[in-house]
Write an enzyme that holds these catalytic residues in place. Structure first.
Site, mmCIF file in Angstrom:
data_model
loop_
_atom_site.group_PDB
_atom_site.id
_atom_site.type_symbol
_atom_site.label_atom_id
_atom_site.label_comp_id
_atom_site.label_asym_id
_atom_site.label_seq_id
_atom_site.Cartn_x
_atom_site.Cartn_y
_atom_site.Cartn_z
ATOM 1 N N ILE A 59 -3.246 1.439 -5.253
ATOM 2 C CA ILE A 59 -3.910 -0.096 -4.863
ATOM 3 C C ILE A 59 -3.339 -0.775 -3.458
ATOM 4 C CG2 ILE A 59 -4.391 -2.449 -6.235
ATOM 5 C CD1 ILE A 59 -4.923 -1.104 -8.515
ATOM 6 N N VAL A 62 -3.665 0.831 -0.752
ATOM 7 C CA VAL A 62 -4.611 0.814 -0.491
ATOM 8 C C VAL A 62 -4.555 -0.434 0.338
ATOM 9 C CG1 VAL A 62 -6.850 0.501 -0.353
ATOM 10 C CG2 VAL A 62 -6.110 2.435 -1.445
ATOM 11 N N GLU A 63 -4.505 -1.572 -0.214
ATOM 12 C CA GLU A 63 -4.267 -3.059 -0.022
ATOM 13 C C GLU A 63 -3.049 -3.602 0.771
ATOM 14 O OE1 GLU A 63 -6.609 -5.503 -0.862
ATOM 15 O OE2 GLU A 63 -7.314 -4.485 -2.814
ATOM 16 N N SER A 64 -2.650 -3.306 1.400
ATOM 17 C CA SER A 64 -1.420 -3.983 1.935
ATOM 18 C C SER A 64 -0.779 -2.426 1.918
ATOM 19 C CB SER A 64 -0.433 -4.406 1.369
ATOM 20 O OG SER A 64 0.365 -4.010 0.380
ATOM 21 N N TYR A 171 -13.355 1.754 -0.586
ATOM 22 C CA TYR A 171 -11.638 0.484 -1.672
ATOM 23 C C TYR A 171 -11.850 1.264 -2.492
ATOM 24 C CZ TYR A 171 -8.933 -1.952 -4.214
ATOM 25 O OH TYR A 171 -7.718 -2.216 -4.669
#
Length: 189
Positions: A59, A62-64, A171
């Site tokens: 996560i 992918v997020e940051s 996502y």
């Protein structure tokens, strides 16, 4: 052309293919291509919220991409890209001591802890369905509930293509890609 030269032309490429395959499958190369930062913080939150640390790592990737002060164009903050309103809601639901919503966007440990709590909460809300929980992490639980209730999306891997929001569909696919990749490379953190 002699048989010896022909044999060299066949054997040399085969040796190079075998060496290349060994190189590509090596653990150190995988860890170099797919590194995980903040391992201690991830392990701590994973243990606290009974999550797979490799899922949290996927996560975050992918997020940051492990940038603890990241800010999205929509205003999501920190390493796990939590919206300020969501961070405030999380803090109302769980006692995080002196942490504030702003901390989720400034401090990696705070962001990982709050984001991990939120993943666990979404898993609870959606009966442990990881794909639905990931979609809810991105699009919001209310929107995902609408999709499920209206039959727009069944919440299965086979129907990911039916997720109405392209961003959310992409996502979920990306998080699952990195999660599976991390599982192959790291086995565990």
């Amino acid at each position: 052309m002699s048989k010896r030269i022909k044999r060299k032309r066949v054997i040399l490429p085969l040796i190079l293919i075998v060496l290349g395959a060994l190189f590509v499958q090596s653990e150190w190369l995988g860890r170099w291509i797919y590194p995980i930062s903040y391992v201690d913080e991830i392990k701590r939150s994973a243990l606290e919220y009974q999550l797979d640390p490799l899922l949290i790592a996927a996560i975050i990737r992918v997020e940051s991409n492990y940038k603890h002060e990241a800010v999205s164009p929509k205003g999501a903050l920190g390493i796990m890209q939590i919206m300020p309103e969501t961070a405030a809601w999380i803090l109302e639901q769980e006692d995080f001591g002196k942490l504030t919503a702003r901390d989720a966007g400034m401090d990696a440990q705070a962001g990982i802890r709050m984001g991990s709590w939120y993943v666990k909460e979404l898993n609870r809300q959606f009966n442990g369905n990881l794909l639905v929980s990931l979609a809810a992490y991105n699009a919001g639980p209310g929107k995902v509930r609408q999709w499920l209730e209206k039959g727009t999306w069944e919440g299965t891997e086979q129907t990911i293509r039916d997720i109405p929001y392209g961003e959310t569909r992409h996502y979920v696919q990306r998080v699952m890609y990195y999660y599976k990749k991390y599982q192959k490379i790291y086995e565990t953190l």
